[in-house]
Design an enzyme around this catalytic site. Sequence first.
Site, mmCIF file in Angstrom:
data_model
loop_
_atom_site.group_PDB
_atom_site.id
_atom_site.type_symbol
_atom_site.label_atom_id
_atom_site.label_comp_id
_atom_site.label_asym_id
_atom_site.label_seq_id
_atom_site.Cartn_x
_atom_site.Cartn_y
_atom_site.Cartn_z
ATOM 1 N N HIS A 274 40.410 -25.306 118.250
ATOM 2 C CA HIS A 274 41.152 -24.762 119.184
ATOM 3 C C HIS A 274 40.391 -23.966 120.624
ATOM 4 O O HIS A 274 39.158 -22.974 120.349
ATOM 5 C CB HIS A 274 41.349 -22.939 118.560
ATOM 6 C CG HIS A 274 42.392 -21.796 118.415
ATOM 7 N ND1 HIS A 274 42.682 -21.918 119.960
ATOM 8 C CD2 HIS A 274 43.831 -22.100 118.257
ATOM 9 C CE1 HIS A 274 43.410 -20.904 120.265
ATOM 10 N NE2 HIS A 274 44.384 -21.118 119.297
ATOM 11 N N ASP A 325 47.642 -25.030 112.018
ATOM 12 C CA ASP A 325 48.597 -26.313 111.461
ATOM 13 C C ASP A 325 47.683 -26.504 110.369
ATOM 14 O O ASP A 325 48.352 -27.726 109.935
ATOM 15 C CB ASP A 325 48.139 -27.017 112.221
ATOM 16 C CG ASP A 325 49.228 -26.046 113.318
ATOM 17 O OD1 ASP A 325 50.086 -25.605 113.668
ATOM 18 O OD2 ASP A 325 48.836 -26.574 114.885
HETATM 19 N N1 CMC Z 1 38.228 -32.869 116.308
HETATM 20 C C1 CMC Z 1 37.153 -34.014 116.216
HETATM 21 N N2 CMC Z 1 36.691 -32.836 117.299
HETATM 22 C C2 CMC Z 1 37.082 -32.326 118.166
HETATM 23 C C3 CMC Z 1 38.816 -31.577 117.693
HETATM 24 C C4 CMC Z 1 39.500 -31.945 116.362
HETATM 25 N N3 CMC Z 1 40.519 -31.513 116.044
HETATM 26 N N4 CMC Z 1 38.255 -30.332 118.692
HETATM 27 C C5 CMC Z 1 37.442 -30.604 119.656
HETATM 28 N N5 CMC Z 1 37.387 -31.603 118.946
HETATM 29 C C6 CMC Z 1 35.957 -31.613 119.958
HETATM 30 C C7 CMC Z 1 35.910 -32.644 121.215
HETATM 31 O O1 CMC Z 1 35.758 -33.911 120.442
HETATM 32 C C8 CMC Z 1 34.961 -32.468 122.207
HETATM 33 O O2 CMC Z 1 34.192 -32.309 121.909
HETATM 34 P P1 CMC Z 1 32.690 -33.252 122.375
HETATM 35 O O3 CMC Z 1 32.216 -32.531 123.788
HETATM 36 O O4 CMC Z 1 31.382 -33.665 121.979
HETATM 37 O O5 CMC Z 1 33.388 -34.528 123.742
HETATM 38 C C9 CMC Z 1 34.935 -30.999 121.824
HETATM 39 O O6 CMC Z 1 35.214 -30.387 120.509
HETATM 40 C C10 CMC Z 1 35.640 -29.490 122.675
HETATM 41 O O7 CMC Z 1 36.760 -30.259 122.332
HETATM 42 P P2 CMC Z 1 37.816 -30.408 123.977
HETATM 43 O O8 CMC Z 1 38.926 -31.130 123.635
HETATM 44 O O9 CMC Z 1 37.668 -30.027 124.964
HETATM 45 O O10 CMC Z 1 38.395 -28.488 123.484
HETATM 46 P P3 CMC Z 1 40.124 -28.100 123.937
HETATM 47 O O11 CMC Z 1 39.951 -26.605 124.095
HETATM 48 O O12 CMC Z 1 40.332 -28.264 124.845
HETATM 49 O O13 CMC Z 1 40.909 -28.486 122.472
HETATM 50 C C11 CMC Z 1 42.663 -28.427 121.051
HETATM 51 C C12 CMC Z 1 41.655 -27.824 121.660
HETATM 52 C C13 CMC Z 1 43.342 -27.480 120.254
HETATM 53 C C14 CMC Z 1 43.176 -29.202 121.642
HETATM 54 C C15 CMC Z 1 41.508 -29.725 120.107
HETATM 55 O O14 CMC Z 1 40.673 -28.413 119.195
HETATM 56 C C16 CMC Z 1 42.695 -30.355 119.120
HETATM 57 O O15 CMC Z 1 42.787 -31.499 120.071
HETATM 58 N N6 CMC Z 1 42.506 -30.287 117.623
HETATM 59 C C17 CMC Z 1 43.128 -30.839 116.883
HETATM 60 C C18 CMC Z 1 44.865 -30.444 117.534
HETATM 61 C C19 CMC Z 1 45.221 -29.462 116.474
HETATM 62 O O16 CMC Z 1 44.836 -28.844 115.755
HETATM 63 N N7 CMC Z 1 45.643 -28.820 117.775
HETATM 64 C C20 CMC Z 1 46.361 -27.101 117.539
HETATM 65 C C21 CMC Z 1 45.454 -26.485 117.342
HETATM 66 S S1 CMC Z 1 46.028 -24.954 117.289
HETATM 67 C C22 CMC Z 1 47.878 -24.362 116.823
HETATM 68 C C23 CMC Z 1 48.658 -24.463 118.083
HETATM 69 O O17 CMC Z 1 48.898 -24.353 119.344
HETATM 70 O O18 CMC Z 1 49.604 -25.841 117.777
#
Ligand code: CMC
Length: 390
Positions: A274, A325
Amino acid sequence: MATSNLPLSTNGKSKPAQSGGLEGVVALETKICHIDGQKGELIYAGYDIQDLAANATFEEVAFLLWNGRLPSSEETEVLIRKFAAERTLPPMIVDILRMTPEDANPMAALRTGISVLSLFDGEADDSSPEANYRKAIRLTARIPVLITTFDRIRKGKEIVQPLREGSEAHNFLYMLLGEEPGEAAVRTFDACLVLHAEHGLNASTFAGRVIGATLSDMYSAITGAVGALKGPLHGGANIRVMEMLNDIDRKNANPKAYIQSLLAQKARVMGFGHRVYKTLDPRAAILREMLDDLSRERGTRKWYEMSLEIMDIMETEKGLYPNVDFFSASVYATLGIDSDLFTPIFAQSRITGWTAHLLEQWKDNRLIRPRAAYTGPRGLSTKRLNLNPG
Ligand code: CMC
């Protein structure tokens, strides 16, 4: 609007905001919702989400978000009656849903349906606070009807007309499943609606506020918000969670090995991580308990047990926690709801938060218009390309 702590770029020479994805940027002030990502705390207008999920109904939470205070029991009754009175769809919309391909994405059908609803609302372009409040109620009442009508039509089933009474949760399950839902199912679903109703300046709410801040109308803003929610990094994640759980089940795979293999491929595990929470999302904690109770009651423990294993390996391997989710997907599946309706259900709840933000935005509106740091070339000239030789 709060500007003091904004990393703004005011001209080409000053240092631009370098916050990828606007992380950490405070874009505005709100009285609707507070999230403490370190503590794992979520508060709607002063009330902790655990308190609301246990003790308030979706209707009371909708009132809270729109008015900044919980309603009296009389006010709740009035709101329930208003929702009931607004549940009927214009017949033309039902015709459009009948013409929609049965394999259409339900979020695309919902997005289109909301946009078309505006054509049949005489108040669509009335920007008075009173008309906007009425539209917030109308949209909250009609979105569930759009979802269930689309679903019944695509399955070749008879449309179930909404009831003229009862809660949003009861009506939705009744219209979707075509039979009286049990009391426990209604209670569980109502709590899910409470948990998804609001979440600060998430992507869809921000998209909606940006549209609203141009002084466009509520339907336009909500259509845009639905488009943002559809994405798998936002609300669309719950569908992907269920796809993953089904895949593990179908392959009879070991959940830990399955997740390790996804991580080894640098794939995202849906339902984890998140932008704001750096600890367990409080909504996920509540949904985990709800899934535990529901799956005991229904005698179907497989999603719960699989989910706990996945949660464990994600924390150990990546230090990531489940978000809203992750467990909501299994809760809906256990209630007998098709997985491609999970994101539309998110929208049927979040409509209250979206509209609350629009009402707030319009109280003290200013165009939302940030800047971009230009990194492209300069000094090019069309003369050298000989574009117009004649
Ligand atoms: N699975 C694997 N690695 C992850 C995940 C994940 N779900 N989420 C974050 N990471 C890793 C990512 O690869 C990165 O690692 P590194 O620094 O080694 O490259 C690090 O954590 C930071 O990730 P980020 O993409 O920079 O983080 P963000 O704040 O931009 O993204 C997020 C937040 C929610 C988009 C992301 O955690 C994600 O893609 N999660 C999966 C999709 C998901 O479950 N979305 C629902 C969000 S909450 C409810 C809603 O809003 O609907």
